[in-house]
Every structure is written in structure tokens, then in C-alpha cells.
Design a protein around this motif. Sequence first.
Motif, mmCIF file in Angstrom:
data_model
loop_
_atom_site.group_PDB
_atom_site.id
_atom_site.type_symbol
_atom_site.label_atom_id
_atom_site.label_comp_id
_atom_site.label_asym_id
_atom_site.label_seq_id
_atom_site.Cartn_x
_atom_site.Cartn_y
_atom_site.Cartn_z
ATOM 1 N N UNK A 15 0.848 -1.181 0.000
ATOM 2 C CA UNK A 15 0.000 0.000 0.000
ATOM 3 C C UNK A 15 0.890 1.240 0.000
ATOM 4 N N UNK A 16 0.287 2.377 -0.335
ATOM 5 C CA UNK A 16 1.027 3.637 -0.370
ATOM 6 C C UNK A 16 1.669 3.912 0.993
ATOM 7 N N UNK A 17 2.952 4.259 0.978
ATOM 8 C CA UNK A 17 3.705 4.648 2.161
ATOM 9 C C UNK A 17 3.949 3.489 3.132
ATOM 10 N N UNK A 18 3.856 2.269 2.654
ATOM 11 C CA UNK A 18 4.211 1.139 3.516
ATOM 12 C C UNK A 18 5.677 0.753 3.368
ATOM 13 N N UNK A 19 6.398 1.398 2.431
ATOM 14 C CA UNK A 19 7.835 1.207 2.356
ATOM 15 C C UNK A 19 8.331 0.369 1.197
ATOM 16 N N UNK A 20 7.525 0.241 0.123
ATOM 17 C CA UNK A 20 7.968 -0.578 -1.008
ATOM 18 C C UNK A 20 9.221 0.000 -1.660
ATOM 19 N N UNK A 21 9.231 1.316 -1.904
ATOM 20 C CA UNK A 21 10.382 1.925 -2.566
ATOM 21 C C UNK A 21 11.633 1.813 -1.719
ATOM 22 N N UNK A 22 11.513 2.049 -0.417
ATOM 23 C CA UNK A 22 12.672 1.941 0.470
ATOM 24 C C UNK A 22 13.208 0.514 0.506
ATOM 25 N N UNK A 23 12.298 -0.461 0.513
ATOM 26 C CA UNK A 23 12.724 -1.855 0.537
ATOM 27 C C UNK A 23 13.479 -2.212 -0.740
ATOM 28 N N UNK A 24 12.948 -1.782 -1.892
ATOM 29 C CA UNK A 24 13.617 -2.072 -3.158
ATOM 30 C C UNK A 24 14.950 -1.344 -3.251
ATOM 31 N N UNK A 25 14.992 -0.120 -2.739
ATOM 32 C CA UNK A 25 16.260 0.616 -2.654
ATOM 33 C C UNK A 25 17.321 -0.245 -1.964
ATOM 34 N N UNK A 26 16.969 -0.714 -0.781
ATOM 35 C CA UNK A 26 17.935 -1.463 0.026
ATOM 36 C C UNK A 26 18.284 -2.801 -0.614
ATOM 37 N N UNK A 27 17.298 -3.462 -1.223
ATOM 38 C CA UNK A 27 17.563 -4.738 -1.883
ATOM 39 C C UNK A 27 18.557 -4.571 -3.025
ATOM 40 N N UNK A 28 18.327 -3.577 -3.871
ATOM 41 C CA UNK A 28 19.200 -3.372 -5.023
ATOM 42 C C UNK A 28 20.581 -2.898 -4.588
ATOM 43 N N UNK A 29 20.615 -2.065 -3.563
ATOM 44 C CA UNK A 29 21.885 -1.584 -3.020
ATOM 45 C C UNK A 29 22.699 -2.744 -2.446
ATOM 46 N N UNK A 30 22.022 -3.598 -1.680
ATOM 47 C CA UNK A 30 22.701 -4.762 -1.103
ATOM 48 C C UNK A 30 23.179 -5.706 -2.206
ATOM 49 N N UNK A 31 22.332 -5.917 -3.221
ATOM 50 C CA UNK A 31 22.697 -6.794 -4.327
ATOM 51 C C UNK A 31 23.932 -6.292 -5.055
ATOM 52 N N UNK A 32 23.997 -4.985 -5.304
ATOM 53 C CA UNK A 32 25.142 -4.409 -5.995
ATOM 54 C C UNK A 32 26.415 -4.597 -5.179
ATOM 55 N N UNK A 33 26.321 -4.427 -3.866
ATOM 56 C CA UNK A 33 27.491 -4.605 -3.003
ATOM 57 C C UNK A 33 27.981 -6.050 -3.034
ATOM 58 N N UNK A 34 27.052 -6.978 -2.963
ATOM 59 C CA UNK A 34 27.432 -8.394 -2.972
ATOM 60 C C UNK A 34 28.079 -8.745 -4.306
ATOM 61 N N UNK A 35 27.479 -8.231 -5.407
ATOM 62 C CA UNK A 35 27.996 -8.555 -6.730
ATOM 63 C C UNK A 35 29.415 -8.010 -6.924
ATOM 64 N N UNK A 36 29.694 -6.867 -6.305
ATOM 65 C CA UNK A 36 31.018 -6.272 -6.421
ATOM 66 C C UNK A 36 31.991 -6.819 -5.377
ATOM 67 N N UNK A 37 31.470 -7.636 -4.461
ATOM 68 C CA UNK A 37 32.327 -8.206 -3.438
ATOM 69 C C UNK A 37 32.766 -7.211 -2.394
ATOM 70 N N UNK A 38 31.908 -6.197 -2.100
ATOM 71 C CA UNK A 38 32.262 -5.162 -1.139
ATOM 72 C C UNK A 38 31.389 -5.281 0.096
#
Length: 591
Positions: A15-38
Motif C-alpha cells: 500500500x502507499x507509504x508502507x515502504x515498497x520503494x525503500x525496501x527495493x532501494x535497500x535490496x538493489x543496493x545490497x545486491x550491488x554490493x554483494x555482486x562487487x564483493x564489497x
Amino acid sequence: MTQIRNVRNLAVLAHVDHGKTSLLDSLLWQSARIELGQSPTETDAEEDRLKAISLMPKVASAHHRDTRIHLLDAPEHAYFGGEIERALSMSDGVILVVDACEGPVPPTRYPLRAAIRQGLALIVVVNKIDQPGARPLEVLTEVRSLLSDLGATEAQRAFPALFTNARRGIVRLRPDGPDGTMETLLDVILEHVPAPQGDAEGPLRMRVSHVDYDPFFGRVAIGRVENGTVHAGQTVMHHRFDGEPVAGKVAQVFGYRGTNRCETEAGLAGEIVAVGGIEAVRLGEMLAVPEAAGPFHPEGAEEPSLAITIAPNDSPMAGQEGDKVAASELRERLWNELLANVALRVDNAEQEGSFVVSGRSDLQLSILLEMMRREGHEMSVSRPEPIRQTLEGAVQEACERVVADCPAVFAAVVAQKIEARGGEAAGQEEYPSGWARLEFRVPARGMIGLRSEFLSDTRGRGILNHRFDGFMALDAEPPQRDTGALVADRAGRCTDWAIDHLQPRGTLFVQPGDPVYEGMIVGERNGPGDVPVNIVREPAADSRDPRDFRPVVRVIPSRGLGLSEALEFIRGDERVEITPRAVRMRKDSTS
């Protein structure tokens, strides 16, 4: 068919303002870090998140343990039921994001029910556990109750639950457990979401679930490769709605990396890709190699049911508030909209420089108009009218299959209101939780303004979904309001003195100081018939008092009408004037 083990596809519901964008932000950020080995540090975490997505694209991609995870944005609003189901059709699982304070809300029911019916695996994320008033365990119980109410299977009710503070990228397996990273959620996705089925060596089949536009390739078909492999230079058969399949050549194939679309050599079975080079491709159509076995049944976007006429603004205030006022600019904007928005239809109107725009609902048309006004366009818009056709000498109009979910205590009121709009009851069901589902077949004219009235009747808790359902006999002309309008009889600026004297005659839409012109609608009369009014009148000086005399007036706050409300309010002889600064209503003929 075999499992494609290195791919996962799942939709994200919230639902609106339940945090979907923030969750996806963190997921993609974490994924990029793992992929780069950082390993992320506190110093660079905030800087990286400032660069994160602010608006979820249709498809994003994360990478974890040699697996590509496609994340699809599924709109929550039931008015976009077609988009929700297309996103779910490309998915094998769903992440449901729920606020730890608010819990599951009524609009969540529609997309969640659609996911349950498709048998998708479910992961629940209870977000914002750091907020005051958070009650994660109670919210989890409410989610389980909702799933039982919606008929979830035993396997779906045995979902994994995680507790997050998405903004900080914190994940816990228990509300009071130790803090982990988004890698925990990525691991859960790999474990609980099944891999897609397909044979990368078999004949290509790909259904188009979304259409985008690229300045170089033209229309870009986005979808999940159901079978086989698609690659640049490949000859495919485009199975269309209107006629025999035609041959086309794939110009380029795009995959996804984070939120970006990037060129790739090929798209394998189970992957979600974008394909350029297929002209005039539409939603629901199929791309396949000639040797692929049929039958092919295109499942396209729903047909339009309402139409409006858009023309350049020709009121006395034309050109004062926008910088795009010419018919040529209006034509170019609408034709550009057609390149990507395949759910709309645009035709030339009888009057030169005017255009008939057809869409699925008054909400969809309002969204287009709101986008255009924010871009600087000025325009004049007619009342939405149902699309009609003549069959065997009888006039028929578009109709909708309406599904209304609401608390059972409001069911009688909802049924009465919809039947008053020409709706025919098609079924009713009550659930143990106290909710009810009502189904109707409603003429398209009855849909105008229904959403706002439905939300008012259900205290904002109801969910309304509708789909095009063919045509039905036209019993009568579309109903219009039975009250008249208060129409300004001269130009000027509204005065509090005039407004004070006009308030007993109806509800006003203007405030003191607002500019008006002759023919502009400034209020709704209490009774039938239009009345010309002088809303710019100043009080006469009192000859018995040598000082300036200005009596005390009491101005009731005006009833502000937004774009959707204005389209609902006007009658056939009235129009809505839309500019970047204001939404006004007027009679067809103005001075």
C-alpha cells in the motif's frame, strides 16, 4: 519443461507509504554490493542511498548467489487491475510489504487475491518496525486472517515472515531478534520462490506483458520468455489480435541490471527481457518462432469504455497560465502518448483541432490530463461519454463487470447506489471476517463518478475493480446532475461582498480575489436551472455615514473541485478548462 535454476521472478505488493520503494532501494543496493564483493560501511551507506531509486520502474533486477532476481512493480490500486494481473503473470512469487503500525489495509485485498488465485508463493515483510506504535506480531496475525479470508492454500499460509527497517537496510527473523542485512531477504527469496519453468533449447514463445517506447527502436515489447531463447537478428512471428501473424525481426534484446535496461546477447526461458524492432506490438500479443506449436490466444489490454473530447483552450483567459496552447502542440503530445500507452485511443474530432481520447475509466483519463497540465498545456475538455455502437439498428453502449469488496454492513447501500446507475446484480458473497463481495454488470455511463461515491459510502474502506464486459442495450440517456449552475455574467475578480450574498443560493467553487469571466461556472445552484450572477459586485457606499462603509461579511470556504470531480460535475453543454495553475468549468459559449 525444466526449472531455470538461476532465475527468480517475483512481484512486490504494498500500500502507499508502507515502504515498497525503500525496501527495493535497500535490496538493489545490497545486491550491488554483494555482486562487487564489497562490504558497506556506515560512511558510504547514506551517500549510496541518496542515489537510489525514487520511483520503481516496471522491472528491476538484483543478483544474488549466481541467480538473477527480477522484481516487478505491481500497482496496488484496483482500478489498474489489468496491470496488476500482467505483473503477476510474469511472476512465480510475491513479496507483500505491510506497515508494522497500520497493518494490512483494504486496498491490499485485490492484488493479494489475484496472487493467491494464480498460486504464487508468498513472502511477507513487516516494515517500519522502528516506528513508535509498531505492533509487528499483531500485524502478522492480521495478515494470516486476511489470507484465510481470501482463500489462500495451506502452503501460501505457511509463508516466511521477515521484520525490517527498510530505510536502514535492517532485516530480522524475529521482531526482537538480531539485526541482519538485506542478504537475509535475498536468501529467503531463493529458498521459497520457485524457479520458472521452461526449455531454453525449445521453440521460442514470449507473451508481451508491457509496452515501452525507445526513440531508436520504437515500441519495445517487455515480457517473460516462456520457452526457448530470443536474440538479436532472430526472425519471429508476431501473433496479433487483428489478423494473421506477420514476420518480424528482433533488432535488439535488453536485460535488466538494477533499475537500468542494458543490451544483452539473448534472453533465455524464464527471464524477463525487453525486445526492440517489432512494429506496432500490443499488450498480450505473442512472439514466437514459426515452428512453435500453437494455438496462440492474444490477451490484450482491456478495451476503452469512455471517451472525452480535448480541444485547445478558447476561454477569455486562454494563454495566460500555460505555454502550450496551440492545437499542433496538443496533437503532438497525444500522439506521443500513444507510442507507449497502448490502453488509449486517439482520433480526430469533427471540430478541427479537437481530439477524441478514449480510455478505460474516468480515472485513467484524469491521470493523462493531470500529466499534460503539469507539462504546461492548456486545454478544454468535455464530459466523459460512453463509447457506443449500433448493431442491427439498435444502439448499444460499453458496459463493465464491476466487483466491489466492502464491509458487509455497507453492502446494501453499495448495491442500491450501483443499481441506481443501471447496474445489474451478478452475484454476492460474504466472508467470515465480515466482508462482502458484490458483482454487477454496469453501463459505462454509470461508472462516471462511481468511485468517489463508493469510497464515501464505505467510509474509505471499500475496493472497486471493473473490467470491460462488452456492450449492452442503451436503455436511456446517461444521467446528469439535476441541479443548475451559478454562472458569472461579467469578468472581474470575486468579492467577499458578492460571495456573501450568493452563498444562500448554492455552493460556490471560488474564493474572494479569484479571477472570473462571463460564462464561467462559479457554483452549483440549490435548485434546477442555470442562473447568471454578478460575483464581482462591490458594496455601495452608505450615504448616511461619511466614512468608508464596508459591512461585515461571512465567507464560507468554497467547495474546491479537482480535475476528476470537475469532469464528473459538468453536463453536456459545459466544459472543463484545464491550465497549469487552475481547473475551471464554463458553459460551451463564453464571451
